[in-house]
Motif scaffolding. Structure first.
Motif, PDB file in Angstrom:
ATOM      1  N   SER A 100       9.993 -39.320 -31.300  1.00  0.00           N
ATOM      2  CA  SER A 100       9.849 -39.220 -32.750  1.00  0.00           C
ATOM      3  C   SER A 100       9.808 -40.625 -33.316  1.00  0.00           C
ATOM      4  CB  SER A 100      11.023 -38.438 -33.348  1.00  0.00           C
ATOM      5  OG  SER A 100      10.911 -38.392 -34.761  1.00  0.00           O
ATOM      6  N   GLN A 129       9.237 -43.243 -36.701  1.00  0.00           N
ATOM      7  CA  GLN A 129       9.219 -43.450 -38.145  1.00  0.00           C
ATOM      8  C   GLN A 129       8.071 -44.377 -38.512  1.00  0.00           C
ATOM      9  OE1 GLN A 129      12.763 -45.263 -39.697  1.00  0.00           O
ATOM     10  NE2 GLN A 129      11.983 -45.407 -41.781  1.00  0.00           N
ATOM     11  N   ARG A 174       6.843 -39.540 -40.655  1.00  0.00           N
ATOM     12  CA  ARG A 174       7.191 -39.508 -39.228  1.00  0.00           C
ATOM     13  C   ARG A 174       6.026 -38.926 -38.428  1.00  0.00           C
ATOM     14  NH1 ARG A 174      12.382 -40.983 -38.596  1.00  0.00           N
ATOM     15  NH2 ARG A 174      12.128 -40.794 -36.347  1.00  0.00           N
ATOM     16  N   SER A 222       4.224 -35.489 -38.177  1.00  0.00           N
ATOM     17  CA  SER A 222       5.278 -34.484 -38.263  1.00  0.00           C
ATOM     18  C   SER A 222       5.223 -33.783 -39.611  1.00  0.00           C
ATOM     19  CB  SER A 222       6.652 -35.132 -38.085  1.00  0.00           C
ATOM     20  OG  SER A 222       6.744 -35.812 -36.865  1.00  0.00           O
ATOM     21  N   THR A 223       5.908 -32.653 -39.696  1.00  0.00           N
ATOM     22  CA  THR A 223       6.035 -31.983 -40.986  1.00  0.00           C
ATOM     23  C   THR A 223       6.937 -32.788 -41.916  1.00  0.00           C
ATOM     24  OG1 THR A 223       7.852 -30.669 -40.067  1.00  0.00           O
ATOM     25  CG2 THR A 223       5.651 -29.698 -40.007  1.00  0.00           C
ATOM     26  N   GLU A 224       7.827 -33.598 -41.343  1.00  0.00           N
ATOM     27  CA  GLU A 224       8.676 -34.474 -42.145  1.00  0.00           C
ATOM     28  C   GLU A 224       7.861 -35.685 -42.587  1.00  0.00           C
ATOM     29  OE1 GLU A 224      12.764 -37.131 -41.654  1.00  0.00           O
ATOM     30  OE2 GLU A 224      12.114 -35.788 -40.050  1.00  0.00           O
ATOM     31  N   PRO A 225       7.806 -35.996 -43.864  1.00  0.00           N
ATOM     32  CA  PRO A 225       6.990 -37.129 -44.344  1.00  0.00           C
ATOM     33  C   PRO A 225       7.433 -38.445 -43.704  1.00  0.00           C
ATOM     34  CG  PRO A 225       7.718 -35.756 -46.177  1.00  0.00           C
ATOM     35  CD  PRO A 225       8.457 -35.269 -44.971  1.00  0.00           C
TER      36      PRO A 225
END
Length: 201
Positions: free
Chosen positions: A54, A56, A84, A79-82
């Protein structure tokens, strides 16, 4: 806007015309032109073969919607997380330094390097600034991913060695990753005295 309008001409027609101009100006100011993605750095900037990492993205500008990689075996996906992404590195991937580009409809980012290695990897854990309160390294053969949070930031790590063992330490930020850090690498003894230091390589 209220202060500017207080200085408009008193003539009704001029006032109306000026109000229309300011309304159009407000609409134009609210419109932000699209831009190509900008990714200034990755953390971590690499991973071990046979793992999924993962990462950043330090992306101060427009967001990307897809990723290009110079190594087809690597699978890099947002990723679905902004902010990342995940990089899946298969066990048969070649070791080396590869390049990523981040893309949206307006263009592409500058190249960012990603290193595929053989050693296990960990990320630094703050706080680790003080030499006598370092982050412990679980085993000697390892890649430690660190990042400088501010000018003068120091990251300290410790490991236990037996008499006669040799330490090989390398800092990759500038030479391999193309980072702009002007870093110093020091090896300290148990009492904090500098045993070895390298400023220029």
């Amino acid at each position: 806007m209220a202060k500017i309008r207080s200085f408009l001409f008193p003539c009704p027609r001029q006032r109306d015309a000026t109000a229309i101009v300011f309304s159009l100006f407000g609409i134009c100011c609210g419109w932000v032109p699209a831009a190509a993605p900008e990714v200034s750095s990755l953390f971590p900037s690499g991973g071990q073969r046979g793992t999924t990492t993962s990462v950043q993205l330090h992306a101060p500008g427009a967001a990307p919607d897809r990723i290009w990689c110079s190594q087809a075996k690597l699978k890099a996906a947002l990723s679905t997380e902004p902010g990342r992404m995940t990089v899946t590195i298969p066990s048969n991937a070649d070791f080396g330094v590869y390049e990523l580009r981040f893309i949206n409809q307006e263009g592409v980012s500058a190249l960012r390097r990603f290193v595929v290695g053989a050693l296990p990897e960990i990320n630094e854990t703050e706080p680790n600034d003080l030499w006598n309160k370092p982050q412990k390294i679980p085993y000697p053969s390892i890649v430690v991913n660190g990042q400088h949070q501010s000018t003068g930031d120091a990251d300290s790590f410790s490991l236990t060695l037996r008499r006669g063992q040799t330490v090989v330490a390398a800092l990759m930020a500038n030479r391999i990753l193309g980072g702009l850090q002007d870093a110093v690498l020091q090896i300290l003894g148990p009492e904090g005295f500098i045993i070895a230091q390298n400023e220029d390589d």
